[in-house]
Design an enzyme around this catalytic site. Structure first.
Site, PDB file in Angstrom:
ATOM      1  N   ASN A 209       0.861  -1.063   0.126  1.00 23.00           N
ATOM      2  CA  ASN A 209       0.060  -0.075   0.027  1.00 23.00           C
ATOM      3  C   ASN A 209       0.856   1.140  -0.092  1.00 23.00           C
ATOM      4  OD1 ASN A 209      -2.712   1.779   0.596  1.00 23.00           O
ATOM      5  ND2 ASN A 209      -1.226   2.150   2.316  1.00 23.00           N
TER       6      ASN A 209
ATOM      7  N   SER B 244      -4.214   2.581  -8.841  1.00 24.29           N
ATOM      8  CA  SER B 244      -5.064   3.917  -9.006  1.00 24.29           C
ATOM      9  C   SER B 244      -5.829   3.951  -9.969  1.00 24.29           C
ATOM     10  CB  SER B 244      -4.336   5.050  -8.448  1.00 24.29           C
ATOM     11  OG  SER B 244      -5.048   6.287  -8.406  1.00 24.29           O
TER      12      SER B 244
ATOM     13  N   TYR C  76       3.502   9.585 -11.004  1.00 25.51           N
ATOM     14  CA  TYR C  76       2.438   8.835 -10.231  1.00 25.51           C
ATOM     15  C   TYR C  76       1.688   8.010 -11.134  1.00 25.51           C
ATOM     16  CZ  TYR C  76      -1.269   8.021  -7.091  1.00 25.51           C
ATOM     17  OH  TYR C  76      -2.446   7.370  -6.402  1.00 25.51           O
TER      18      TYR C  76
ATOM     19  N   LYS D 257       1.562   3.776 -11.099  1.00 25.00           N
ATOM     20  CA  LYS D 257       0.124   3.218 -10.713  1.00 25.00           C
ATOM     21  C   LYS D 257      -0.045   1.970 -11.953  1.00 25.00           C
ATOM     22  CE  LYS D 257      -0.200   4.284  -6.819  1.00 25.00           C
ATOM     23  NZ  LYS D 257      -0.009   3.475  -5.560  1.00 25.00           N
TER      24      LYS D 257
ATOM     25  N   ILE E  41     -10.139   9.296  -2.475  1.00 30.46           N
ATOM     26  CA  ILE E  41     -10.486   8.813  -1.031  1.00 30.46           C
ATOM     27  C   ILE E  41     -10.005   9.760  -0.198  1.00 30.46           C
ATOM     28  CG2 ILE E  41     -10.035   6.964   0.642  1.00 30.46           C
ATOM     29  CD1 ILE E  41     -11.447   6.030  -2.053  1.00 30.46           C
TER      30      ILE E  41
END
Length: 252
Positions: free
Chosen positions: A89, A141, A155, A159, A188
């Site tokens: 995670n 993601s 990022y 991902k 989130i």
């Protein structure tokens, strides 16, 4: 008690989604190993789990370092003797336009969000292979796999890489009875997301079909399903947890 007596290692579990996964897994009977670079965050999570009657081993770990990951695995084996579940995670998402991005910034995100999974899986899979069982859950993601935005090239690349990594590893480990899957969260409401969005939370929420941001525990329940026996016939897949955002037709 779907994870009764299972040993779970959860990286990036000092706060946010990782913390929610750790607390939920402990509630479901797992002995939880929480990992983060920040010791104070780990101690808070461990205290929360123990207060509710769970079992927790907090270990400060740099998941971008092979020696640190190997040390983590040795300590878990010394304490519990095996590892049944690995949740990768750990992740960061600093925003930076490509033209302003340094090589060091690129490497830091790729190392934390993607290389860490390679290191953790490489260290843990021999244990799972020997016992011919195990669950590996990788955090991807929707950013980089279904949608993206400016400033997140590093990022997004990481991902998207998580999904490819997950599928390939699932094929390698299927014959050992090991399930490898991923989760792709949308927006989130974690501390990091709240800080980045600022006063735009309501605007973002309105663009989501369910008209709200997700709660970290809603991602944790997806992880619980993938960690439990209920998902034994699922491998190499990605579950999207985003309130329906990626199915929206975004009009210019």
């Amino acid at each position: 008690m779907r994870l009764k007596n299972k040993i779970s290692v959860i990286t990036g579990s000092g706060k946010g989604i990782g913390q929610s996964i750790a607390v939920l897994f402990a509630r479901e009977g797992s002995r939880v190993v929480v990992c983060s670079r920040t010791r104070s965050d780990l101690d808070k999570v461990a205290e929360q789990i123990v207060h509710k009657g769970g079992l927790c081993l907090p270990l400060a770990t740099d998941v971008t370092s092979q020696s640190s990951v190997d040390c983590l695995v040795r300590k878990v084996l010394d304490e519990y003797g095996t590892i049944d579940i690995l949740v990768n995670n750990a992740g960061i998402f600093p925003s930076r336009k490509l033209t302003d991005m340094s090589e060091e910034e690129w490497d830091k995100v790729l190392d934390t969000d993607l290389k860490s999974m390679f290191l953790c899986c490489k260290a843990v899979t021999p244990i799972m292979m020997a016992q011919k069982s195990g669950k590996i859950i990788n955090m991807s993601s929707v950013t980089g796999t279904s949608v993206s935005s400016g400033g997140l090239a590093h990022y997004s690349a990481a991902k998207a890489g998580v999904m490819g990594f997950t599928m390939s590893l699932a094929l390698e480990l299927a014959k050992y009875g090991i399930n490898v899957n991923a989760i792709s969260p949308g927006t989130i409401m974690t501390p990091g997301v709240a800080e980045n969005l600022g006063d735009r939370v309501d605007v973002i929420a309105e663009s989501i079909p369910l008209k709200r941001l997700g709660d970290p525990v809603e991602v944790a329940y997806a992880a619980l399903f993938l960690a439990s026996q209920e998902s034994n016939y699922i491998t190499g897949q990605t579950i999207v947890v985003d309130g329906g955002n990626v199915i929206v037709e975004h009009k210019m």
